[in-house]
Write a protein that holds these residues in place. Sequence first.
Motif, PDB file in Angstrom:
ATOM      1  N   VAL A 125      -6.172   0.484  -2.517  1.00 13.74           N
ATOM      2  CA  VAL A 125      -5.415   1.578  -3.124  1.00 13.74           C
ATOM      3  C   VAL A 125      -6.302   2.806  -3.289  1.00 13.74           C
ATOM      4  O   VAL A 125      -5.922   3.923  -2.910  1.00 13.74           O
ATOM      5  CB  VAL A 125      -4.839   1.134  -4.480  1.00 13.74           C
ATOM      6  CG1 VAL A 125      -4.124   2.303  -5.160  1.00 13.74           C
ATOM      7  CG2 VAL A 125      -3.894  -0.042  -4.311  1.00 13.74           C
ATOM      8  N   ARG A 172      -5.855  10.252   1.446  1.00 12.66           N
ATOM      9  CA  ARG A 172      -4.630  11.059   1.513  1.00 12.66           C
ATOM     10  C   ARG A 172      -4.580  12.189   0.495  1.00 12.66           C
ATOM     11  O   ARG A 172      -4.002  13.241   0.756  1.00 12.66           O
ATOM     12  CB  ARG A 172      -3.406  10.152   1.334  1.00 12.66           C
ATOM     13  CG  ARG A 172      -3.198   9.216   2.501  1.00 12.66           C
ATOM     14  CD  ARG A 172      -1.941   8.389   2.345  1.00 12.66           C
ATOM     15  NE  ARG A 172      -0.735   9.217   2.205  1.00 12.66           N
ATOM     16  CZ  ARG A 172       0.492   8.716   2.117  1.00 12.66           C
ATOM     17  NH1 ARG A 172       0.658   7.400   2.165  1.00 12.66           N
ATOM     18  NH2 ARG A 172       1.521   9.511   1.980  1.00 12.66           N
ATOM     19  N   PHE A 173      -5.184  11.962  -0.682  1.00 11.92           N
ATOM     20  CA  PHE A 173      -5.013  12.937  -1.761  1.00 11.92           C
ATOM     21  C   PHE A 173      -6.332  13.504  -2.282  1.00 11.92           C
ATOM     22  O   PHE A 173      -6.335  14.262  -3.248  1.00 11.92           O
ATOM     23  CB  PHE A 173      -4.237  12.310  -2.927  1.00 11.92           C
ATOM     24  CG  PHE A 173      -2.911  11.729  -2.528  1.00 11.92           C
ATOM     25  CD1 PHE A 173      -1.958  12.490  -1.860  1.00 11.92           C
ATOM     26  CD2 PHE A 173      -2.609  10.402  -2.803  1.00 11.92           C
ATOM     27  CE1 PHE A 173      -0.745  11.948  -1.487  1.00 11.92           C
ATOM     28  CE2 PHE A 173      -1.388   9.850  -2.436  1.00 11.92           C
ATOM     29  CZ  PHE A 173      -0.452  10.623  -1.778  1.00 11.92           C
ATOM     30  N   LEU A 183       0.831  -1.199   0.000  1.00 10.52           N
ATOM     31  CA  LEU A 183       0.000   0.000   0.000  1.00 10.52           C
ATOM     32  C   LEU A 183       0.873   1.260   0.000  1.00 10.52           C
ATOM     33  O   LEU A 183       0.578   2.235  -0.712  1.00 10.52           O
ATOM     34  CB  LEU A 183      -0.925   0.004   1.213  1.00 10.52           C
ATOM     35  CG  LEU A 183      -1.872   1.201   1.334  1.00 10.52           C
ATOM     36  CD1 LEU A 183      -2.784   1.303   0.111  1.00 10.52           C
ATOM     37  CD2 LEU A 183      -2.709   1.094   2.602  1.00 10.52           C
ATOM     38  N   ASP A 184       1.959   1.234   0.774  1.00 13.20           N
ATOM     39  CA  ASP A 184       2.887   2.374   0.778  1.00 13.20           C
ATOM     40  C   ASP A 184       3.478   2.588  -0.609  1.00 13.20           C
ATOM     41  O   ASP A 184       3.631   3.740  -1.064  1.00 13.20           O
ATOM     42  CB  ASP A 184       4.010   2.149   1.790  1.00 13.20           C
ATOM     43  CG  ASP A 184       3.529   2.225   3.228  1.00 13.20           C
ATOM     44  OD1 ASP A 184       2.433   2.789   3.457  1.00 13.20           O
ATOM     45  OD2 ASP A 184       4.238   1.706   4.113  1.00 13.20           O
ATOM     46  N   TRP A 230       2.116   1.861  -3.535  1.00 10.50           N
ATOM     47  CA  TRP A 230       1.104   2.419  -4.433  1.00 10.50           C
ATOM     48  C   TRP A 230       0.855   3.902  -4.150  1.00 10.50           C
ATOM     49  O   TRP A 230       0.704   4.703  -5.078  1.00 10.50           O
ATOM     50  CB  TRP A 230      -0.204   1.632  -4.331  1.00 10.50           C
ATOM     51  CG  TRP A 230      -0.196   0.396  -5.177  1.00 10.50           C
ATOM     52  CD1 TRP A 230      -0.103  -0.895  -4.759  1.00 10.50           C
ATOM     53  CD2 TRP A 230      -0.259   0.341  -6.612  1.00 10.50           C
ATOM     54  NE1 TRP A 230      -0.107  -1.755  -5.837  1.00 10.50           N
ATOM     55  CE2 TRP A 230      -0.196  -1.023  -6.977  1.00 10.50           C
ATOM     56  CE3 TRP A 230      -0.350   1.295  -7.614  1.00 10.50           C
ATOM     57  CZ2 TRP A 230      -0.237  -1.440  -8.314  1.00 10.50           C
ATOM     58  CZ3 TRP A 230      -0.390   0.894  -8.936  1.00 10.50           C
ATOM     59  CH2 TRP A 230      -0.339  -0.458  -9.281  1.00 10.50           C
ATOM     60  N   THR A 231       0.800   4.280  -2.892  1.00 18.81           N
ATOM     61  CA  THR A 231       0.556   5.696  -2.589  1.00 18.81           C
ATOM     62  C   THR A 231       1.754   6.550  -3.019  1.00 18.81           C
ATOM     63  O   THR A 231       1.569   7.671  -3.509  1.00 18.81           O
ATOM     64  CB  THR A 231       0.262   5.894  -1.098  1.00 18.81           C
ATOM     65  OG1 THR A 231       1.274   5.251  -0.302  1.00 18.81           O
ATOM     66  CG2 THR A 231      -1.082   5.302  -0.726  1.00 18.81           C
ATOM     67  N   ASP A 232       2.966   6.023  -2.864  1.00 17.21           N
ATOM     68  CA  ASP A 232       4.136   6.758  -3.357  1.00 17.21           C
ATOM     69  C   ASP A 232       4.103   6.856  -4.882  1.00 17.21           C
ATOM     70  O   ASP A 232       4.410   7.908  -5.464  1.00 17.21           O
ATOM     71  CB  ASP A 232       5.425   6.061  -2.915  1.00 17.21           C
ATOM     72  CG  ASP A 232       5.687   6.225  -1.429  1.00 17.21           C
ATOM     73  OD1 ASP A 232       5.038   7.089  -0.805  1.00 17.21           O
ATOM     74  OD2 ASP A 232       6.514   5.458  -0.889  1.00 17.21           O
ATOM     75  N   GLU A 252      -7.198   4.598  -0.048  1.00 20.73           N
ATOM     76  CA  GLU A 252      -6.078   5.373   0.482  1.00 20.73           C
ATOM     77  C   GLU A 252      -5.857   6.654  -0.335  1.00 20.73           C
ATOM     78  O   GLU A 252      -5.524   7.712   0.225  1.00 20.73           O
ATOM     79  CB  GLU A 252      -4.808   4.514   0.483  1.00 20.73           C
ATOM     80  CG  GLU A 252      -3.613   5.141   1.168  1.00 20.73           C
ATOM     81  CD  GLU A 252      -3.781   5.266   2.684  1.00 20.73           C
ATOM     82  OE1 GLU A 252      -2.870   5.831   3.323  1.00 20.73           O
ATOM     83  OE2 GLU A 252      -4.815   4.822   3.221  1.00 20.73           O
ATOM     84  N   LEU A 253      -6.051   6.578  -1.645  1.00 19.17           N
ATOM     85  CA  LEU A 253      -5.920   7.774  -2.481  1.00 19.17           C
ATOM     86  C   LEU A 253      -6.990   8.800  -2.136  1.00 19.17           C
ATOM     87  O   LEU A 253      -6.738  10.016  -2.149  1.00 19.17           O
ATOM     88  CB  LEU A 253      -6.011   7.392  -3.954  1.00 19.17           C
ATOM     89  CG  LEU A 253      -4.852   6.543  -4.504  1.00 19.17           C
ATOM     90  CD1 LEU A 253      -5.162   6.065  -5.910  1.00 19.17           C
ATOM     91  CD2 LEU A 253      -3.539   7.322  -4.479  1.00 19.17           C
ATOM     92  N   ALA A 275       1.404   9.404  -5.855  1.00 22.40           N
ATOM     93  CA  ALA A 275       1.327  10.651  -5.094  1.00 22.40           C
ATOM     94  C   ALA A 275       1.321  11.880  -5.993  1.00 22.40           C
ATOM     95  O   ALA A 275       0.665  12.882  -5.693  1.00 22.40           O
ATOM     96  CB  ALA A 275       2.501  10.724  -4.112  1.00 22.40           C
TER      97      ALA A 275
END
Length: 465
Positions: free
Chosen positions: A326, A333-334, A192-193, A195-197, A329-330, A200
């Motif tokens: 994914v 966070r975004f 997951l980290d 994918w977010t990176d 989380e997007l 981003a």
Amino acid sequence: MTTTRARTGPLTDTQRQLWALSHRVSPAALNLSYALLVAGPLAVDALRAAVSDVVGEFETLRTRYPRRNDVPIAEVHDPEPVDLSRAPVHDLPAAADAAWRHRAACFDLAADPALRVRLLELGGDRRVLLLTLPHIAADGWSLHLLAERLSLAYAARLRDHSPPPTVRTAECLEVAAAQHDWLASAAATAELDWWTDHLASATPPAGPPAPLESTTHRRAIVLPAPLTGELRALARGANVSLYALLLTAFGAVLRLRAPDRPRPVIGTLAANRPTLAAAGVLGAHYNGLLLNPDLTGEPSLAECLFRTANTTVRALDHQRLPYRFVVDELRRRFGWRTGVPDAIFVLDRYPMEALRLAGCAVTGLCQDPFRPVPVVAAADPTVFVREAGERITVTAFGDPAALPGLLATYLDTLVVLCESIETEIGELCWRAEDPAYVPATALGPVTEASPADALSPLGYPEGVR
């Protein structure tokens, strides 16, 4: 009389998605259905026995999906006699109508067998074989396995033998349980980290959330045989996959279509068989991925290919995490508003290509290339590329007014890739002319054209869990 207690367990994450969707969309949007012309002395009793063998071999074909405490579970039943129904039809157009009805008929996932088989008798030694499954029971990878095992079983039954056994260390229940355990592990957190990176810096998809189900228009072209050969040779020479090459051209078309979005978010599908044991299992295990190729600046098509291939390989190395994790989380966070990407691009090989019925000629048939089809949360545009034999068919779904220009420009870009790969992306131009379309022939052979007639949902649409 004694009865065997059914084996039960969890669903895979993709199966949970499809189970939820099955209560909210039409069956034709989720059923996987194939029509095959069988010419020759088909032994119907041997085929019936072979289908029974395959159902006995794969637990997924004997699985029902009832609720327990309002949660769906997978419940594996003992093998039952297979209903191989038969009906006469006058010609292929009549068979096409019957094939569509076969596809569109609802499966009761809590009670019905997961495989429907029907023979349409055209007369003489010509028949159309219909195979339909609910998507929860299979994906593209599964269908290749099914075709291979049905071929072996039929050949054995012609000799009055049982098919050779297959050593399988896991079934769908074990794969689903392993997925649940993995999702609670540090490895899932690390993925997951990643994918977010990876996403981003991506610009969130611009469009509004797609409707849960829509009936979409489609157009299809068959790539000229010389171009197909050149593309395969270019991919081998550049040491990239055919998928990466075709995706590069699609990314260039998206850049022309929306110059202000040089890093489009493109959805695709991966088989998601992370272990050797999972590779031999039927069921819906596929996973959606989000690609974000870098087309910034004025790169050459060669540079675009390098960037796209690199992006694709890295994403495939992280295909195990379910799409919804994914996207959630997007959003968190975004601030992404939708899980539907700017576009979708998928490549597959015709799933029933491996089917062989000894003594007969088997030809896959495409089902009415111009009939509008129901899809779930599809992006506009969506492009589905299918290999069948030596041919490649490109099907585009979306706004009917935009499809001619999209396909024509895509075809032009593929030609430029092969003839002048150092061309800069800014030198390409949009062409609004109509390319030569696939002829509207009901149940035409997939060896001539294989337009896509179904789309697997990429991930959880809004509000579906």
